[in-house]
Design a protein around this motif. Structure first.
Motif, PDB file in Angstrom:
ATOM      1  N   ALA A  88      61.955  57.191  12.461  1.00 50.74           N
ATOM      2  CA  ALA A  88      62.095  56.605  13.795  1.00 50.74           C
ATOM      3  C   ALA A  88      61.860  57.676  14.842  1.00 50.74           C
ATOM      4  CB  ALA A  88      63.486  56.003  13.958  1.00 50.74           C
ATOM      5  N   LYS A  89      61.212  57.289  15.939  1.00 54.27           N
ATOM      6  CA  LYS A  89      60.889  58.246  16.989  1.00 54.27           C
ATOM      7  C   LYS A  89      61.382  57.733  18.340  1.00 54.27           C
ATOM      8  CE  LYS A  89      56.302  56.280  17.495  1.00 54.27           C
ATOM      9  NZ  LYS A  89      54.882  56.465  17.364  1.00 54.27           N
ATOM     10  N   ALA A  90      61.264  58.581  19.346  1.00 57.56           N
ATOM     11  CA  ALA A  90      61.731  58.265  20.690  1.00 57.56           C
ATOM     12  C   ALA A  90      61.273  56.876  21.111  1.00 57.56           C
ATOM     13  CB  ALA A  90      61.232  59.314  21.684  1.00 57.56           C
ATOM     14  N   GLY A  91      62.217  56.113  21.646  1.00 57.52           N
ATOM     15  CA  GLY A  91      61.945  54.761  22.109  1.00 57.52           C
ATOM     16  C   GLY A  91      62.215  53.690  21.072  1.00 57.52           C
ATOM     17  N   GLN A  92      62.495  54.089  19.820  1.00 59.06           N
ATOM     18  CA  GLN A  92      62.741  53.110  18.766  1.00 59.06           C
ATOM     19  C   GLN A  92      64.233  52.977  18.463  1.00 59.06           C
ATOM     20  OE1 GLN A  92      60.040  54.660  15.689  1.00 59.06           O
ATOM     21  NE2 GLN A  92      58.679  52.934  16.159  1.00 59.06           N
ATOM     22  N   THR A  93      64.587  51.820  17.920  1.00 60.24           N
ATOM     23  CA  THR A  93      65.962  51.490  17.567  1.00 60.24           C
ATOM     24  C   THR A  93      66.015  51.091  16.100  1.00 60.24           C
ATOM     25  OG1 THR A  93      66.443  50.698  19.797  1.00 60.24           O
ATOM     26  CG2 THR A  93      67.884  49.913  18.059  1.00 60.24           C
ATOM     27  N   VAL A  94      67.067  51.517  15.415  1.00 62.09           N
ATOM     28  CA  VAL A  94      67.303  51.135  14.023  1.00 62.09           C
ATOM     29  C   VAL A  94      68.751  50.666  13.926  1.00 62.09           C
ATOM     30  CG1 VAL A  94      67.406  51.943  11.624  1.00 62.09           C
ATOM     31  CG2 VAL A  94      65.640  52.833  13.170  1.00 62.09           C
ATOM     32  N   VAL A  95      68.970  49.542  13.226  1.00 59.94           N
ATOM     33  CA  VAL A  95      70.320  49.040  13.000  1.00 59.94           C
ATOM     34  C   VAL A  95      70.680  49.242  11.536  1.00 59.94           C
ATOM     35  CG1 VAL A  95      71.854  47.033  13.065  1.00 59.94           C
ATOM     36  CG2 VAL A  95      70.141  47.352  14.864  1.00 59.94           C
ATOM     37  N   MET A  96      71.849  49.844  11.316  1.00 61.17           N
ATOM     38  CA  MET A  96      72.356  50.087   9.972  1.00 61.17           C
ATOM     39  C   MET A  96      73.529  49.135   9.747  1.00 61.17           C
ATOM     40  SD  MET A  96      72.140  54.237  10.301  1.00 61.17           S
ATOM     41  CE  MET A  96      72.781  54.179  11.970  1.00 61.17           C
ATOM     42  N   PRO A  97      73.418  48.236   8.771  1.00 64.85           N
ATOM     43  CA  PRO A  97      74.483  47.252   8.562  1.00 64.85           C
ATOM     44  C   PRO A  97      75.770  47.884   8.038  1.00 64.85           C
ATOM     45  CG  PRO A  97      72.750  46.998   6.914  1.00 64.85           C
ATOM     46  CD  PRO A  97      72.303  48.062   7.845  1.00 64.85           C
ATOM     47  N   SER A  98      76.875  47.234   8.357  1.00 63.50           N
ATOM     48  CA  SER A  98      78.181  47.736   7.918  1.00 63.50           C
ATOM     49  C   SER A  98      78.247  47.815   6.399  1.00 63.50           C
ATOM     50  CB  SER A  98      79.305  46.833   8.441  1.00 63.50           C
ATOM     51  OG  SER A  98      79.210  45.540   7.880  1.00 63.50           O
ATOM     52  N   ASN A  99      79.003  48.784   5.933  1.00 64.57           N
ATOM     53  CA  ASN A  99      79.304  48.982   4.519  1.00 64.57           C
ATOM     54  C   ASN A  99      78.093  49.257   3.631  1.00 64.57           C
ATOM     55  OD1 ASN A  99      82.156  48.570   4.971  1.00 64.57           O
ATOM     56  ND2 ASN A  99      81.658  46.406   5.219  1.00 64.57           N
ATOM     57  N   VAL A 100      76.959  49.625   4.224  1.00 67.96           N
ATOM     58  CA  VAL A 100      75.772  50.026   3.458  1.00 67.96           C
ATOM     59  C   VAL A 100      75.600  51.532   3.670  1.00 67.96           C
ATOM     60  CG1 VAL A 100      73.275  49.794   3.212  1.00 67.96           C
ATOM     61  CG2 VAL A 100      74.674  47.767   3.692  1.00 67.96           C
ATOM     62  N   PRO A 101      75.499  52.312   2.597  1.00 64.21           N
ATOM     63  CA  PRO A 101      75.347  53.760   2.757  1.00 64.21           C
ATOM     64  C   PRO A 101      74.119  54.106   3.597  1.00 64.21           C
ATOM     65  CG  PRO A 101      75.811  53.206   0.468  1.00 64.21           C
ATOM     66  CD  PRO A 101      75.542  51.911   1.179  1.00 64.21           C
ATOM     67  N   HIS A 102      74.313  55.034   4.530  1.00 69.93           N
ATOM     68  CA  HIS A 102      73.224  55.470   5.402  1.00 69.93           C
ATOM     69  C   HIS A 102      73.453  56.919   5.808  1.00 69.93           C
ATOM     70  CE1 HIS A 102      76.343  53.753   8.076  1.00 69.93           C
ATOM     71  NE2 HIS A 102      76.030  54.776   8.854  1.00 69.93           N
ATOM     72  N   GLY A 103      72.380  57.558   6.217  1.00 67.10           N
ATOM     73  CA  GLY A 103      72.432  58.946   6.674  1.00 67.10           C
ATOM     74  C   GLY A 103      71.181  59.234   7.472  1.00 67.10           C
ATOM     75  N   LEU A 104      71.120  60.411   8.082  1.00 68.86           N
ATOM     76  CA  LEU A 104      69.917  60.749   8.833  1.00 68.86           C
ATOM     77  C   LEU A 104      69.686  62.245   8.864  1.00 68.86           C
ATOM     78  CD1 LEU A 104      70.817  61.803  11.908  1.00 68.86           C
ATOM     79  CD2 LEU A 104      71.274  59.400  12.169  1.00 68.86           C
ATOM     80  N   ASP A 105      68.416  62.599   9.027  1.00 73.06           N
ATOM     81  CA  ASP A 105      67.995  63.992   9.095  1.00 73.06           C
ATOM     82  C   ASP A 105      67.036  64.162  10.260  1.00 73.06           C
ATOM     83  OD1 ASP A 105      69.212  65.202   6.663  1.00 73.06           O
ATOM     84  OD2 ASP A 105      68.026  63.649   5.674  1.00 73.06           O
ATOM     85  N   ALA A 106      67.197  65.262  10.979  1.00 75.49           N
ATOM     86  CA  ALA A 106      66.316  65.583  12.100  1.00 75.49           C
ATOM     87  C   ALA A 106      65.043  66.213  11.560  1.00 75.49           C
ATOM     88  CB  ALA A 106      67.019  66.527  13.069  1.00 75.49           C
ATOM     89  N   THR A 107      63.943  65.467  11.567  1.00 75.36           N
ATOM     90  CA  THR A 107      62.661  66.015  11.128  1.00 75.36           C
ATOM     91  C   THR A 107      62.072  66.909  12.224  1.00 75.36           C
ATOM     92  OG1 THR A 107      61.578  63.968  11.838  1.00 75.36           O
ATOM     93  CG2 THR A 107      62.185  64.150   9.518  1.00 75.36           C
ATOM     94  N   GLU A 108      62.602  66.782  13.423  1.00 78.77           N
ATOM     95  CA  GLU A 108      62.359  67.680  14.556  1.00 78.77           C
ATOM     96  C   GLU A 108      63.588  67.532  15.437  1.00 78.77           C
ATOM     97  OE1 GLU A 108      59.754  65.222  17.729  1.00 78.77           O
ATOM     98  OE2 GLU A 108      58.709  65.573  15.841  1.00 78.77           O
TER      99      GLU A 108
END
Length: 112
Positions: A81-101
């Motif tokens: 995902a990049k600037a201007g985009q939105t992502v929804v992570m549903p409850s109780n589902v494992p999620h994480g994120l990493d800064a590629t920049e």
């Protein structure tokens, strides 16, 4: 005095969210705007290579990318995902994120 529900931000002013958190090398910087039983809202600035390890939350989480780019994992799915985009992570589902920049995001979690 009237109760305030939002904190750590000026009221009655036009602000640029991106300017409220600054990048710091090797760090994740956060600014909590709302934290209560119904929701949380936090601004983040991630230095490239930083992230949030996989976890799950009891509420639906909406990420709005303000600047830069991140790789977000949700269950067995990976989203770039990049600037201007939105992502929804549903409850109780494992999620994480990493800064590629370097990237900044607004995180809103709804608990009710």
């Amino acid at each position: 005095m009237e109760k305030k529900f939002i904190k750590n931000i000026a009221f009655s002013e036009a602000l640029t969210l991106e300017s409220l958190v600054e990048y710091q090398e090797g760090r994740v910087v956060s600014l909590t705007l709302v934290q209560n039983d119904a929701m949380s809202m936090t601004l983040f600035a991630f230095a490239q290579g930083e992230g949030i390890s996989t976890h799950s939350a009891p509420g639906d989480a909406l990420v709005y990318i303000i600047d830069g780019q991140a790789r977000i994992s949700i269950g067995d799915k990976t989203i770039d995902a990049k600037a201007g985009q939105t992502v929804v992570m549903p409850s109780n589902v494992p999620h994480g994120l990493d800064a590629t920049e370097n990237f900044k995001m607004l995180l809103v979690v709804s608990f009710k």
